[in-house]
Each structure stands twice: as structure tokens, then as C-alpha cells.
Scaffold this motif. Sequence first.
Motif, PDB file in Angstrom:
ATOM      1  N   VAL A 196       0.840  -1.199   0.000  1.00 24.10           N
ATOM      2  CA  VAL A 196       0.000   0.000   0.000  1.00 24.10           C
ATOM      3  C   VAL A 196       0.875   1.250   0.000  1.00 24.10           C
ATOM      4  O   VAL A 196       2.066   1.208   0.336  1.00 24.10           O
ATOM      5  CB  VAL A 196      -0.934   0.043   1.227  1.00 24.10           C
ATOM      6  CG1 VAL A 196      -1.869  -1.147   1.222  1.00 24.10           C
ATOM      7  CG2 VAL A 196      -0.131   0.105   2.530  1.00 24.10           C
ATOM      8  N   GLY A 197       0.254   2.371  -0.353  1.00 20.90           N
ATOM      9  CA  GLY A 197       0.895   3.670  -0.230  1.00 20.90           C
ATOM     10  C   GLY A 197       0.504   4.326   1.078  1.00 20.90           C
ATOM     11  O   GLY A 197      -0.628   4.177   1.541  1.00 20.90           O
ATOM     12  N   LEU A 198       1.441   5.059   1.664  1.00 24.18           N
ATOM     13  CA  LEU A 198       1.192   5.749   2.925  1.00 24.18           C
ATOM     14  C   LEU A 198       1.552   7.215   2.793  1.00 24.18           C
ATOM     15  O   LEU A 198       2.652   7.563   2.324  1.00 24.18           O
ATOM     16  CB  LEU A 198       2.024   5.127   4.057  1.00 24.18           C
ATOM     17  CG  LEU A 198       1.727   3.669   4.420  1.00 24.18           C
ATOM     18  CD1 LEU A 198       2.740   3.172   5.445  1.00 24.18           C
ATOM     19  CD2 LEU A 198       0.306   3.517   4.949  1.00 24.18           C
ATOM     20  N   ALA A 203      -4.315  -7.350   4.754  1.00 25.48           N
ATOM     21  CA  ALA A 203      -5.305  -6.969   3.746  1.00 25.48           C
ATOM     22  C   ALA A 203      -6.461  -6.179   4.341  1.00 25.48           C
ATOM     23  O   ALA A 203      -7.013  -5.289   3.682  1.00 25.48           O
ATOM     24  CB  ALA A 203      -5.824  -8.220   3.035  1.00 25.48           C
ATOM     25  N   ASP A 204      -6.834  -6.468   5.608  1.00 23.75           N
ATOM     26  CA  ASP A 204      -7.965  -5.749   6.199  1.00 23.75           C
ATOM     27  C   ASP A 204      -7.601  -4.337   6.643  1.00 23.75           C
ATOM     28  O   ASP A 204      -8.463  -3.577   7.089  1.00 23.75           O
ATOM     29  CB  ASP A 204      -8.563  -6.530   7.363  1.00 23.75           C
ATOM     30  CG  ASP A 204      -7.580  -6.786   8.490  1.00 23.75           C
ATOM     31  OD1 ASP A 204      -6.385  -6.416   8.352  1.00 23.75           O
ATOM     32  OD2 ASP A 204      -7.984  -7.357   9.523  1.00 23.75           O
ATOM     33  N   LEU A 205      -6.320  -3.964   6.490  1.00 23.09           N
ATOM     34  CA  LEU A 205      -5.882  -2.598   6.793  1.00 23.09           C
ATOM     35  C   LEU A 205      -5.423  -1.862   5.540  1.00 23.09           C
ATOM     36  O   LEU A 205      -4.815  -0.802   5.627  1.00 23.09           O
ATOM     37  CB  LEU A 205      -4.745  -2.617   7.818  1.00 23.09           C
ATOM     38  CG  LEU A 205      -5.076  -3.172   9.209  1.00 23.09           C
ATOM     39  CD1 LEU A 205      -3.811  -3.206  10.074  1.00 23.09           C
ATOM     40  CD2 LEU A 205      -6.154  -2.332   9.881  1.00 23.09           C
ATOM     41  N   ALA A 206      -5.706  -2.443   4.361  1.00 18.79           N
ATOM     42  CA  ALA A 206      -5.168  -1.898   3.114  1.00 18.79           C
ATOM     43  C   ALA A 206      -6.097  -0.908   2.423  1.00 18.79           C
ATOM     44  O   ALA A 206      -5.729  -0.318   1.404  1.00 18.79           O
ATOM     45  CB  ALA A 206      -4.835  -3.043   2.158  1.00 18.79           C
ATOM     46  N   ALA A 207      -7.289  -0.663   2.944  1.00 16.62           N
ATOM     47  CA  ALA A 207      -8.228   0.242   2.278  1.00 16.62           C
ATOM     48  C   ALA A 207      -7.770   1.690   2.421  1.00 16.62           C
ATOM     49  O   ALA A 207      -7.290   2.098   3.484  1.00 16.62           O
ATOM     50  CB  ALA A 207      -9.615   0.084   2.881  1.00 16.62           C
ATOM     51  N   PRO A 208      -7.891   2.497   1.356  1.00 19.80           N
ATOM     52  CA  PRO A 208      -7.545   3.921   1.456  1.00 19.80           C
ATOM     53  C   PRO A 208      -8.284   4.588   2.609  1.00 19.80           C
ATOM     54  O   PRO A 208      -9.472   4.329   2.840  1.00 19.80           O
ATOM     55  CB  PRO A 208      -7.980   4.483   0.101  1.00 19.80           C
ATOM     56  CG  PRO A 208      -7.884   3.315  -0.832  1.00 19.80           C
ATOM     57  CD  PRO A 208      -8.292   2.128  -0.024  1.00 19.80           C
ATOM     58  N   VAL A 247      -3.365   5.225   4.791  1.00 19.82           N
ATOM     59  CA  VAL A 247      -3.271   4.532   3.510  1.00 19.82           C
ATOM     60  C   VAL A 247      -3.895   5.406   2.424  1.00 19.82           C
ATOM     61  O   VAL A 247      -4.989   5.962   2.605  1.00 19.82           O
ATOM     62  CB  VAL A 247      -3.990   3.174   3.573  1.00 19.82           C
ATOM     63  CG1 VAL A 247      -3.967   2.485   2.209  1.00 19.82           C
ATOM     64  CG2 VAL A 247      -3.354   2.285   4.633  1.00 19.82           C
ATOM     65  N   VAL A 248      -3.179   5.550   1.303  1.00 21.40           N
ATOM     66  CA  VAL A 248      -3.671   6.354   0.183  1.00 21.40           C
ATOM     67  C   VAL A 248      -3.492   5.563  -1.110  1.00 21.40           C
ATOM     68  O   VAL A 248      -2.625   4.685  -1.197  1.00 21.40           O
ATOM     69  CB  VAL A 248      -2.928   7.703   0.074  1.00 21.40           C
ATOM     70  CG1 VAL A 248      -3.207   8.580   1.289  1.00 21.40           C
ATOM     71  CG2 VAL A 248      -1.428   7.488  -0.091  1.00 21.40           C
ATOM     72  N   PRO A 249      -4.302   5.859  -2.127  1.00 19.62           N
ATOM     73  CA  PRO A 249      -4.139   5.170  -3.414  1.00 19.62           C
ATOM     74  C   PRO A 249      -2.792   5.533  -4.042  1.00 19.62           C
ATOM     75  O   PRO A 249      -2.243   6.614  -3.808  1.00 19.62           O
ATOM     76  CB  PRO A 249      -5.301   5.700  -4.260  1.00 19.62           C
ATOM     77  CG  PRO A 249      -6.258   6.305  -3.285  1.00 19.62           C
ATOM     78  CD  PRO A 249      -5.439   6.796  -2.138  1.00 19.62           C
TER      79      PRO A 249
END
Length: 395
Positions: free
Chosen positions: A311-313, A357-362, A379-381
Motif C-alpha cells: 500500500v501507499g502511505l 489486507a484488512d488494513l489496506a483500504a484507502p 493509507v492512500v491510493p
Amino acid sequence: MIFVSDTYNSSGNNSGEIADVDPDVPAGPLTLPLDQWHRARGGRMVDFAGYWMPVQFEGIIAEHLWTRENAGFFDVSHMGQLYLSGEDVEAALEAVLPIDLSTLPVGGVRYSLLLNEEGGILDDLMVTRWRTGFYLVVNGATKWDDIGHLREHLPDAVTINHLEDSALFALQGPKAFEALEQLVTGEHPLSALTFMRGGQFKLGGVDAWISRSGYTGEDGFEIAVPAENAAELADLICAQSQVKPIGLGARDSLRLEAGLPLYGHDMTETVDPVSADLLFGVNKRRRNEGCFIGADKVLPLIGAGAPTRRVGLAIEGRMAAREGAKVLSGETEVGTVTSGGFSPSLERPIAMAYVPADLAAPGTPLSIDVRGRKLAASVVPMPFVPHRYHRKGAA
């Protein structure tokens, strides 16, 4: 177009002679064709992937912003350039890579992955169809292992040419086309190339393979030329007012802003394509058919999902989080930063990391431990900065 090379068949026989090596003498970093060219222009040289390479010329931020606004000239001759040919080379290569070569036209370029039996990523690479075979560009730090892997898994009828006498440049930025167009001639104009397409041209009267590709998120070109002509052609390109030489530092910050993973950091042999968010490197037909190395491990993850995701942060404040920093959800460690730094374009720190995965949503709030200090992050796109590739049909 094939420059002078060492040639191997898949059984590992080298058709050239191998020089004696004194095992007591450290190999040390090797030099590239433009080594003295970089030094003469004030390049600060560092050991990268076993080669002396320029990390910067006038400064990373200045070089980064120049590339975003103009055109940056990068020497990427440390990358491995391979040419694969022989009987049934297409089918043989598809058995090794999760790529659909049946839909790749002559001159077409496609991203793919070299996987192990467990579905882990051994390298990422670019594959181009030439008229009588396939041209591969692999990472410099892994190229010898890649050649060994290909020798092991390709049939004897396939020949691997390592194009060691070919230099490789990248010209990246919104003015790259403007700078390069006036220097090349060919059967077709440079404007005929769109993103991930290549062709043969003359650059300053010298044969050059040019593709509209790169790893900065910007429009641009990758240019393969004979190593013996590297300095004169670098001079020719950098004589254009739109162009300046750019070092590794800005190349890294540019690819980070573009959300592009770096092998050995954001990808390793223990990371699968699903976790790495690189499923575009596993083409649709191959997801249905399988029959590539690692398919038994990767295909079930496509349906079920991987337990972790890249993910992006976006990080609050001005302090950057570097590779290895712990990612926290509340007080619980949930991941690790794989790439991080200060974004010159956004004027804030950004990072990539693997989290559940459950913490990967923007929008998911997290924090990063940097030397005992907790930095707020979310988390950001990705990409952090929009890509500006010149795609087919674009204005």
C-alpha cells in the motif's frame, strides 16, 4: 538489432572464452561505458548493483523537479539486456513467465515477472517482441541469477544472448519527446511510438532501439545503443536545452512518487504478485491456463486474496520514514516500510509498506515508528503523483 554479445544455450555453455580470475583480488564495483562521462560532469559516484553509478549531479531535489518539468537523462546501463531466440522460443518463454506473448506484436513491450516455484518474485522485467525473438531488460543486481534461472528452465533449443556491449539510457519527462524527436530518423517517425511500443531508429547516425517506456511515471523513452558510441550519444542528447543528466537519487524519488516498486526492496523472492499488487504482470489468459513456474501458488491467491498487500502511505509532518521502519495499528506492529522518502513534488513524506489486507483500504489510519517517534500516517491510493504516459489514442 543485436549488438555484440556473449551467447549461451540453456544448458549453460558459453560460446566465448572466460578470462582467468584471481580469487584473492576483490572484484569491487565495475564501471559502465559512461563512467568517465559522469565524473567529468560532477557526478557523485556510488556503488550500486555492483557498478559505479552517479547518485546525483547538482542535487536530488533539483534533478527530480527538472525531470518532472523538462527531461532527465538517466544512464541505466547496469540493467541486464538479453535476447532470446530459437525454436519455439515463445512457448518456452511462456512456460517460465506468466505473460501472454500471443497478443504481443512486433515492437510491443510488456511488464512481467520471473517467479520461483513458491510464487515468489525473483525479478521484474520488461519483454519486447523483436522480429525473430524476444528482448528482455532485467534488473542489474539480479541479472546473473536471472540468466542462470533462464538457462535452467529453458530448453536447449533456445539461445540466450547477453548484450553486454549495449548501453542503455532513459530519457524521461514531459519534454523528452521534444528533445529526442529532432535527433532520430527511422522508417517511422518517433511520434508513432506510444506507451510500451518500440522500434529501430538512427540516433546521430547510430543504430538504436528506442521504446516509449521508463520507470519514473513520466512520458519518456528507453534507448539501447552500442556501448562504443555511448559517450557521443549522451553528449548529443544532453546538448538539447530540455535535457540534464540525472542521478540515481532522483530516479528513486521519481519511481516512489509513481508508486512503482523496486526489486530487492518492495519485491523479493518471498513476496508474491498478488501481495505486491502486480497482477497486471500476470496476464489474463495465463491466469486461466496457468502452466508457468509458480502458478500453483499464485493462482489460488488471485481468487482468495493474499493476506498482506503493498500500500501507499501519506505521512503527516516533514520527517520521512525509511525502509525497515515498523508500521503500527494502535500499539500493534502490523507491517514494515519497504520504500520511503520525502516527495519533492508533493512536499511531504510518502512511503510504501506491506500491511494486512484488512488494513489496506484507502483512508485507514496507521502510524510509523521512526527511531522511537510515532508518525501519523494513512493509507492512500497509488500512484502518489499521477502517471503521464503517452498512451495510444491520447491527445
